[in-house]
Motif scaffolding. Structure first.
Motif, short mmCIF file in Angstrom:
data_model
loop_
_atom_site.label_atom_id
_atom_site.label_comp_id
_atom_site.label_asym_id
_atom_site.label_seq_id
_atom_site.Cartn_x
_atom_site.Cartn_y
_atom_site.Cartn_z
N VAL A 152 -4.34 -6.16 6.49
CA VAL A 152 -2.90 -6.24 6.75
C VAL A 152 -2.37 -7.59 6.28
O VAL A 152 -1.31 -7.67 5.63
N LEU A 153 -3.09 -8.66 6.56
CA LEU A 153 -2.67 -10.00 6.13
C LEU A 153 -2.61 -10.08 4.60
O LEU A 153 -1.64 -10.61 4.05
N LEU A 154 -3.62 -9.57 3.92
CA LEU A 154 -3.61 -9.58 2.45
C LEU A 154 -2.45 -8.76 1.90
O LEU A 154 -1.78 -9.17 0.94
N PHE A 155 -2.20 -7.61 2.50
CA PHE A 155 -1.08 -6.77 2.08
C PHE A 155 0.25 -7.50 2.26
O PHE A 155 1.11 -7.48 1.38
N ASP A 156 0.42 -8.16 3.40
CA ASP A 156 1.66 -8.88 3.65
C ASP A 156 1.84 -10.07 2.72
O ASP A 156 2.95 -10.38 2.29
N ILE A 157 0.74 -10.75 2.37
CA ILE A 157 0.83 -11.86 1.41
C ILE A 157 1.21 -11.33 0.03
O ILE A 157 2.05 -11.92 -0.66
N LEU A 158 0.62 -10.21 -0.37
CA LEU A 158 1.00 -9.61 -1.65
C LEU A 158 2.47 -9.20 -1.64
O LEU A 158 3.18 -9.40 -2.64
N LEU A 159 2.93 -8.64 -0.55
CA LEU A 159 4.34 -8.27 -0.44
C LEU A 159 5.24 -9.49 -0.54
O LEU A 159 6.28 -9.44 -1.19
N TYR A 160 4.83 -10.56 0.09
CA TYR A 160 5.65 -11.77 0.08
C TYR A 160 5.85 -12.27 -1.35
O TYR A 160 6.95 -12.67 -1.73
N PHE A 161 4.80 -12.25 -2.14
CA PHE A 161 4.89 -12.81 -3.48
C PHE A 161 5.38 -11.82 -4.54
O PHE A 161 5.99 -12.23 -5.52
N PHE A 162 5.11 -10.53 -4.35
CA PHE A 162 5.43 -9.58 -5.41
C PHE A 162 6.53 -8.57 -5.05
O PHE A 162 6.89 -7.76 -5.89
N SER A 163 7.04 -8.63 -3.84
CA SER A 163 8.04 -7.63 -3.45
C SER A 163 9.34 -7.78 -4.23
O SER A 163 9.95 -6.78 -4.60
N ASN A 164 9.76 -9.01 -4.50
CA ASN A 164 11.01 -9.17 -5.25
C ASN A 164 10.89 -8.60 -6.65
O ASN A 164 11.84 -8.05 -7.18
N PHE A 165 9.74 -8.73 -7.25
CA PHE A 165 9.51 -8.16 -8.58
C PHE A 165 9.65 -6.64 -8.53
O PHE A 165 10.29 -6.04 -9.38
N MET A 166 9.05 -6.01 -7.52
CA MET A 166 9.15 -4.55 -7.39
C MET A 166 10.56 -4.12 -7.02
O MET A 166 11.05 -3.09 -7.48
N LEU A 167 11.23 -4.91 -6.18
CA LEU A 167 12.57 -4.55 -5.73
C LEU A 167 13.60 -4.65 -6.86
O LEU A 167 14.61 -3.97 -6.82
#
Length: 192
Positions: A170-185
């Protein structure tokens, strides 16, 4: 192996999915009650808000898992975990209803894709954590009922190790979201 494990806990998984479904339905009801009372401000610019802010669920997810884990030594912890599952379902359906009312079909599609990409992995892992906590709670209740000093430490230890591994995922997933979510969004918000 995961398939066998989930089959073994089929009824517990069905119960947790029903709680999530009730949360989804309750979120829809709350949204329409809020519309009737004019509580929701429709002037919120979701596109800019999503693109300019990082999705940061790291502390929320870690604190939720930690509280559920600590409280799992009592029956209250499991009820708190079930309530958090209900709350996640409620927030998902509320956000999808809001997007649907603001952007019609495009908002519905965006809301579903957004929740599948950003919330579904956490919900699946949280379901596994709740099943593991149920196993720990079941062993502790067996110990209390039988008043036996010897109980299955191996089961409790293996469940605690599994919870720690799932928490790291979960922590790794949330870190990936933090850094790459804007790119996907950036790609997803073109729908709106």
């Amino acid at each position: 192996m995961l398939n066998k494990y989930l089959r073994r806990h089929k009824y517990l998984l069905i119960f947790l999915c029903v709680i999530l479904l009730i949360g989804l339905i309750f979120g829809i009801i709350i949204y329409y009650k809020a519309i009737k009372l004019n509580i929701i401000n429709n002037s919120l610019d979701i596109k800019n808000s999503l693109l300019n802010n990082h999705i940061n669920n790291i502390f929320k997810h870690l604190i939720t898992i930690f509280i559920v884990f600590i409280l799992s030594l009592t029956i209250l912890g499991y009820f708190y975990g079930v309530f958090m599952l209900f709350y996640e379902g409620m927030s998902i359906s509320f956000s999808i209803c809001y997007l649907c009312s603001k952007y019609a079909l495009k908002g519905l599609i965006f809301g579903i894709i957004y929740n599948v990409l950003f919330k579904l992995p956490y919900l699946c892992l949280f379901l596994l954590i709740l099943i593991k906590i149920f196993n720990i709670l079941r062993e502790l209740i067996k110990k209390l009922i039988k008043k036996n000093k010897l109980y299955n430490y191996i089961t409790i230890k293996s469940n605690i190790i599994a919870i720690n591994i799932i928490t790291l995922i979960v922590l790794l997933f949330d870190i990936l979201l933090y850094f790459f979510s804007n790119f996907m969004l950036k790609f997803l918000t073109y729908m709106l």
